[in-house]
Design a protein around this motif. Structure first.
Motif, PDB file in Angstrom:
ATOM      1  N   GLN A 401      28.829  61.794  21.631  1.00  0.00           N
ATOM      2  CA  GLN A 401      27.504  61.175  21.697  1.00  0.00           C
ATOM      3  C   GLN A 401      27.138  60.792  23.125  1.00  0.00           C
ATOM      4  OE1 GLN A 401      27.670  57.890  18.967  1.00  0.00           O
ATOM      5  NE2 GLN A 401      27.391  59.180  17.144  1.00  0.00           N
ATOM      6  N   LEU A 402      28.126  60.217  23.824  1.00  0.00           N
ATOM      7  CA  LEU A 402      27.865  59.854  25.216  1.00  0.00           C
ATOM      8  C   LEU A 402      27.596  61.093  26.065  1.00  0.00           C
ATOM      9  CD1 LEU A 402      27.765  57.604  27.333  1.00  0.00           C
ATOM     10  CD2 LEU A 402      30.232  57.888  27.640  1.00  0.00           C
ATOM     11  N   GLU A 403      28.365  62.141  25.778  1.00  0.00           N
ATOM     12  CA  GLU A 403      28.168  63.383  26.536  1.00  0.00           C
ATOM     13  C   GLU A 403      26.770  63.942  26.290  1.00  0.00           C
ATOM     14  OE1 GLU A 403      29.500  66.444  29.105  1.00  0.00           O
ATOM     15  OE2 GLU A 403      30.449  64.552  28.539  1.00  0.00           O
ATOM     16  N   TYR A 404      26.365  63.961  24.997  1.00  0.00           N
ATOM     17  CA  TYR A 404      25.040  64.485  24.692  1.00  0.00           C
ATOM     18  C   TYR A 404      23.946  63.567  25.205  1.00  0.00           C
ATOM     19  CZ  TYR A 404      26.730  68.351  21.857  1.00  0.00           C
ATOM     20  OH  TYR A 404      27.326  69.512  21.430  1.00  0.00           O
ATOM     21  N   SER A 405      24.189  62.266  25.223  1.00  0.00           N
ATOM     22  CA  SER A 405      23.200  61.331  25.792  1.00  0.00           C
ATOM     23  C   SER A 405      23.044  61.603  27.288  1.00  0.00           C
ATOM     24  CB  SER A 405      23.644  59.876  25.562  1.00  0.00           C
ATOM     25  OG  SER A 405      23.736  59.598  24.180  1.00  0.00           O
ATOM     26  N   TYR A 406      24.198  61.758  27.959  1.00  0.00           N
ATOM     27  CA  TYR A 406      24.126  62.107  29.371  1.00  0.00           C
ATOM     28  C   TYR A 406      23.372  63.420  29.559  1.00  0.00           C
ATOM     29  CZ  TYR A 406      27.328  58.552  31.207  1.00  0.00           C
ATOM     30  OH  TYR A 406      27.892  57.383  31.616  1.00  0.00           O
ATOM     31  N   LEU A 407      23.715  64.390  28.680  1.00  0.00           N
ATOM     32  CA  LEU A 407      23.092  65.696  28.799  1.00  0.00           C
ATOM     33  C   LEU A 407      21.585  65.617  28.586  1.00  0.00           C
ATOM     34  CD1 LEU A 407      23.342  68.754  29.106  1.00  0.00           C
ATOM     35  CD2 LEU A 407      23.832  68.895  26.664  1.00  0.00           C
ATOM     36  N   LEU A 408      21.173  64.895  27.493  1.00  0.00           N
ATOM     37  CA  LEU A 408      19.744  64.784  27.195  1.00  0.00           C
ATOM     38  C   LEU A 408      19.015  64.043  28.310  1.00  0.00           C
ATOM     39  CD1 LEU A 408      17.468  65.271  25.180  1.00  0.00           C
ATOM     40  CD2 LEU A 408      18.088  63.123  24.043  1.00  0.00           C
ATOM     41  N   THR A 409      19.619  62.936  28.769  1.00  0.00           N
ATOM     42  CA  THR A 409      18.981  62.173  29.847  1.00  0.00           C
ATOM     43  C   THR A 409      18.862  63.010  31.110  1.00  0.00           C
ATOM     44  OG1 THR A 409      19.935  60.145  28.937  1.00  0.00           O
ATOM     45  CG2 THR A 409      19.116  60.070  31.208  1.00  0.00           C
ATOM     46  N   SER A 410      19.938  63.685  31.421  1.00  0.00           N
ATOM     47  CA  SER A 410      19.891  64.505  32.638  1.00  0.00           C
ATOM     48  C   SER A 410      18.889  65.638  32.499  1.00  0.00           C
ATOM     49  CB  SER A 410      21.271  65.062  32.927  1.00  0.00           C
ATOM     50  OG  SER A 410      21.679  65.943  31.892  1.00  0.00           O
ATOM     51  N   GLN A 411      18.821  66.221  31.294  1.00  0.00           N
ATOM     52  CA  GLN A 411      17.874  67.308  31.104  1.00  0.00           C
ATOM     53  C   GLN A 411      16.437  66.813  31.193  1.00  0.00           C
ATOM     54  OE1 GLN A 411      18.362  70.597  30.846  1.00  0.00           O
ATOM     55  NE2 GLN A 411      20.528  70.219  31.234  1.00  0.00           N
ATOM     56  N   LEU A 412      16.174  65.640  30.555  1.00  0.00           N
ATOM     57  CA  LEU A 412      14.824  65.083  30.648  1.00  0.00           C
ATOM     58  C   LEU A 412      14.477  64.721  32.089  1.00  0.00           C
ATOM     59  CD1 LEU A 412      14.762  62.821  27.450  1.00  0.00           C
ATOM     60  CD2 LEU A 412      13.569  64.990  27.797  1.00  0.00           C
ATOM     61  N   ASP A 413      15.451  64.117  32.784  1.00  0.00           N
ATOM     62  CA  ASP A 413      15.190  63.790  34.194  1.00  0.00           C
ATOM     63  C   ASP A 413      14.966  65.051  35.019  1.00  0.00           C
ATOM     64  OD1 ASP A 413      15.405  61.106  33.693  1.00  0.00           O
ATOM     65  OD2 ASP A 413      17.527  60.969  34.272  1.00  0.00           O
ATOM     66  N   SER A 414      15.799  66.040  34.732  1.00  0.00           N
ATOM     67  CA  SER A 414      15.630  67.286  35.485  1.00  0.00           C
ATOM     68  C   SER A 414      14.296  67.955  35.152  1.00  0.00           C
ATOM     69  CB  SER A 414      16.779  68.244  35.181  1.00  0.00           C
ATOM     70  OG  SER A 414      16.791  68.594  33.805  1.00  0.00           O
ATOM     71  N   GLN A 415      13.883  67.849  33.854  1.00  0.00           N
ATOM     72  CA  GLN A 415      12.580  68.390  33.473  1.00  0.00           C
ATOM     73  C   GLN A 415      11.454  67.648  34.192  1.00  0.00           C
ATOM     74  OE1 GLN A 415      11.509  70.773  31.238  1.00  0.00           O
ATOM     75  NE2 GLN A 415      13.536  71.563  30.725  1.00  0.00           N
ATOM     76  N   ARG A 416      11.565  66.301  34.187  1.00  0.00           N
ATOM     77  CA  ARG A 416      10.527  65.512  34.861  1.00  0.00           C
ATOM     78  C   ARG A 416      10.495  65.841  36.352  1.00  0.00           C
ATOM     79  NH1 ARG A 416      11.062  61.181  37.782  1.00  0.00           N
ATOM     80  NH2 ARG A 416      13.211  60.856  37.084  1.00  0.00           N
ATOM     81  N   ILE A 417      11.661  65.867  36.972  1.00  0.00           N
ATOM     82  CA  ILE A 417      11.705  66.181  38.408  1.00  0.00           C
ATOM     83  C   ILE A 417      11.187  67.594  38.669  1.00  0.00           C
ATOM     84  CG2 ILE A 417      13.277  66.543  40.352  1.00  0.00           C
ATOM     85  CD1 ILE A 417      15.052  64.348  39.141  1.00  0.00           C
ATOM     86  N   TYR A 418      11.553  68.500  37.732  1.00  0.00           N
ATOM     87  CA  TYR A 418      11.099  69.875  37.912  1.00  0.00           C
ATOM     88  C   TYR A 418       9.585  69.979  37.866  1.00  0.00           C
ATOM     89  CZ  TYR A 418      10.131  74.739  36.714  1.00  0.00           C
ATOM     90  OH  TYR A 418       9.612  76.005  36.687  1.00  0.00           O
ATOM     91  N   TRP A 419       8.976  69.338  36.810  1.00  0.00           N
ATOM     92  CA  TRP A 419       7.526  69.451  36.686  1.00  0.00           C
ATOM     93  C   TRP A 419       6.802  68.666  37.771  1.00  0.00           C
ATOM     94  CZ3 TRP A 419       5.777  73.337  34.272  1.00  0.00           C
ATOM     95  CH2 TRP A 419       6.425  73.859  33.150  1.00  0.00           C
ATOM     96  N   GLU A 420       7.357  67.518  38.171  1.00  0.00           N
ATOM     97  CA  GLU A 420       6.737  66.804  39.288  1.00  0.00           C
ATOM     98  C   GLU A 420       6.786  67.646  40.557  1.00  0.00           C
ATOM     99  OE1 GLU A 420       8.770  63.133  39.606  1.00  0.00           O
ATOM    100  OE2 GLU A 420       7.713  62.158  37.930  1.00  0.00           O
ATOM    101  N   ASN A 421       7.928  68.221  40.788  1.00  0.00           N
ATOM    102  CA  ASN A 421       8.016  69.099  41.956  1.00  0.00           C
ATOM    103  C   ASN A 421       7.090  70.305  41.822  1.00  0.00           C
ATOM    104  OD1 ASN A 421       9.978  67.456  43.107  1.00  0.00           O
ATOM    105  ND2 ASN A 421      11.674  68.611  42.211  1.00  0.00           N
TER     106      ASN A 421
END
Length: 586
Positions: A401-421
């Protein structure tokens, strides 16, 4: 059964000499230039076009925290081993004899001593020529292609004993190699700064002899006292490269392996439980299970699962989700933060990295963990992760669960950073396009003005050219008429010329005939003149004669023979004859 062949690379310092007879290649027919291009292809590409400072930075990045040390290479050849030992003993004896003679000559020198006839210096040799010392680092690579041991395929005629305990002397090693002494070409013992162990390279006469030795000795204990076993690998290539040429840079189709200090063995693809501690020392899981302490077996550094303050990413400085490279000791953040550990793998091709929080080792090439070694929560020691029961399952679930939480958070952050960029990039591109369009529009207006001015100038030039063209047409018509008149005049002149030529020919003919007639008349007149002159001369002569002679001549006759013309009846001679006769008759 399949194994990976290994490549042994000796990276030596710039000032260190090259060891003799170290290079080897299992691929026949390849020259030194081809082998060098194959070994340094990526290094040349990475270092080409860079300045000295940039080259030094790249070499330092791939070297990491590794340091060069002195390595002793001992070479044994069965055919000349006894001769070398005798030669070494002889040289040592000569050395001692030379020294004793020098000392004796200094203490017992006499005025008439025979030693005075000896030279002042005596050349001698000492030391073992089969022992070489170089300064560098030993690299061990594995090939990414597996080779079958059962099939008849090309492997190598050289094998390597990865680790031999230091308790085994060279004499013990020669005993181990005794049954294969006849088929062995040479053996090199390599001692690097790693304590209590050394490596051995053995070159056989053929691959079949190497296969026999591999089958007989691989996995076999060196002796009955120690548990150390003989680990053999086939050597595809052994090479020596200077450090400045990029010896630490990655090699195409090869993976560099780390080193275990406790087992004193090189880790290959069959190792299960690779681990590097916080002090950058790597171990096997079985080694740490035998170690009854939480400190490092080498430097006694306390190994705790909690991150310490001095551990941080070398690139961005974060202290979360850190991974340490097992090859060079580089510390970088994980792929869920800024991916500096993965970027280090992409740049250097160092495959293995360990997570500092739980000491698990990740294989970037295989994209999975290479062992199940974890840290105990009670005492912090490394144990084999092989738990059972609901507690372990709950911990696994929590970890997932922690791994997937990290994964989901990182993916959402990466998505946000990607679209902002992406938005920023699009805005920047749009602004640049607008500025470019404005500049192009301004350029177009200026070009239109220039074209209009040019059009006016061209119109004026067109009018002047049309006037000139009209004038030229008029002149052409006039010249055409003049040309016709000249042609007609030329035709008439040609006709007149023809008529005049005919008249001239006729006049010339008439003149010729008239000349001929005149010539005839002149000829006749000349004859007549001669007759007259003859007559006058005759009269004068007759008058000068006496009267008797004149009367005699008067009554006489003169006979003149008739000429050819007289027979014609129309010549002037006939007339002259008649006139002469008439005159004489008077």
């Amino acid at each position: 059964m399949s194994v990976s062949l290994v490549v042994i690379r000796l990276e030596i310092a710039d000032q260190s000499p090259f060891p003799q007879g170290f290079r080897y290649s299992a691929v026949e027919g390849m020259g030194e230039e081809e082998l060098r291009d194959k070994a340094l292809g990526l290094a040349k590409h990475a270092l080409s076009g860079k300045s000295e400072l940039e080259r030094a930075a790249v070499l330092h990045q791939h070297m990491g925290s590794r340091a060069m040390g002195d390595m002793v290479i001992e070479t044994y050849e069965p055919a000349s081993a006894g001769g070398q030992e005798a030669s070494g003993a002889l040289h040592d004896a000569q050395t001692e004899s030379g020294l004793s003679q020098e000392a004796g000559g200094a203490s017992q020198a006499a005025p008439d001593s025979p030693s005075k006839q000896l030279p002042e210096q005596i050349s001698f040799f000492s030391g073992n020529p089969s022992v070489e010392i170089v300064h560098g680092i030993m690299h061990l690579y594995k090939t990414n292609k597996m080779t079958s041991l059962t099939e008849d395929v090309r492997r190598s005629a050289m094998v390597c004993i990865l680790t031999v305990p230091a308790t085994m002397t060279s004499h013990d090693l020669m005993k181990l190699m005794g049954p294969f002494n006849d088929v062995m070409e040479h053996m090199k013992i390599i001692r690097d700064p790693t304590p209590n162990q050394y490596m051995v390279l053995i070159k056989f006469s053929s691959q079949a002899d190497a296969d026999s030795f591999y089958t007989a000795c691989n996995g076999r204990q060196f002796n009955s006292i120690e548990e150390a076993v003989c680990q053999l690998v086939y050597v595809e290539r052994a090479e020596v490269i200077k450090s400045e040429d990029g010896a630490s840079l990655p090699v195409m189709e090869l993976t560099e392996l780390p080193k275990c200090t406790v087992c004193l063995e090189r880790m290959d693809e069959s190792v299960n439980g690779v681990l590097t501690t916080l002090c950058n020392h790597s171990f096997h899981s079985q080694c740490l299970q035998r170690w009854e302490d939480a400190t490092c077996p080498v430097c006694r550094y306390c190994q705790t699962p909690e991150p310490v303050e001095e551990n941080k990413c070398f690139e961005c400085g974060v202290q979360e989700n850190l991974w340490i490279c097992l090859i060079c000791g580089h510390i970088g953040c994980g792929r869920y933060v800024s991916r500096h550990a993965y970027k280090h793998f992409e740049e250097t091709q160092h495959t293995y990295a360990m997570q500092l929080t739980n000491h698990r080792v990740w294989d970037y090439a295989g994209d999975n963990y290479v062992h199940r070694l974890v840290a105990s929560k009670t005492d912090g020691k490394m144990v084999q992760f092989d738990c059972e029961g609901e507690t372990c399952q709950d911990e696994k679930i929590d970890a997932l669960q922690l791994e997937y939480s990290y994964l989901l958070t990182s993916q959402l952050d990466s998505q946000r950073i990607y679209w902002e960029n992406k938005i920023v990039h699009l805005e920047k591109e749009t602004a640049e396009e607008i500025n470019n369009m404005k500049a192009k529009f301004k350029e177009t207006l200026e070009r239109c003005d220039n074209l209009e001015q040019r059009l006016g100038e061209i119109s004026k030039e067109k009018q002047s050219l049309e006037k000139k063209c009209t004038q030229l047409n008029t002149r052409v018509v006039k010249l055409s008429q003049e040309l016709k008149e000249e042609q007609e005049m030329n035709r008439c002149l040609r006709a007149n010329q023809t008529q005049l030529q005919a008249q001239l020919a006729e006049e010339e003919h008439k003149a010729k005939e008239s000349g001929e007639r005149k010539d005839v008349v002149i000829t006749e007149l000349q004859e007549q003149l001669r007759d007259v002159m003859f007559y006058l001369e005759t009269q004068q002569k007759i008058e000068q004669l006496s009267s008797e002679a004149r009367s005699e001549i008067q009554e006489g006759h003169i006979n003149i023979p008739a000429s050819q013309s007289s027979f014609d009846g129309a010549g002037p001679s006939s007339g002259r004859g008649r006139r002469g006769r008439g005159r004489k008759r008077k």
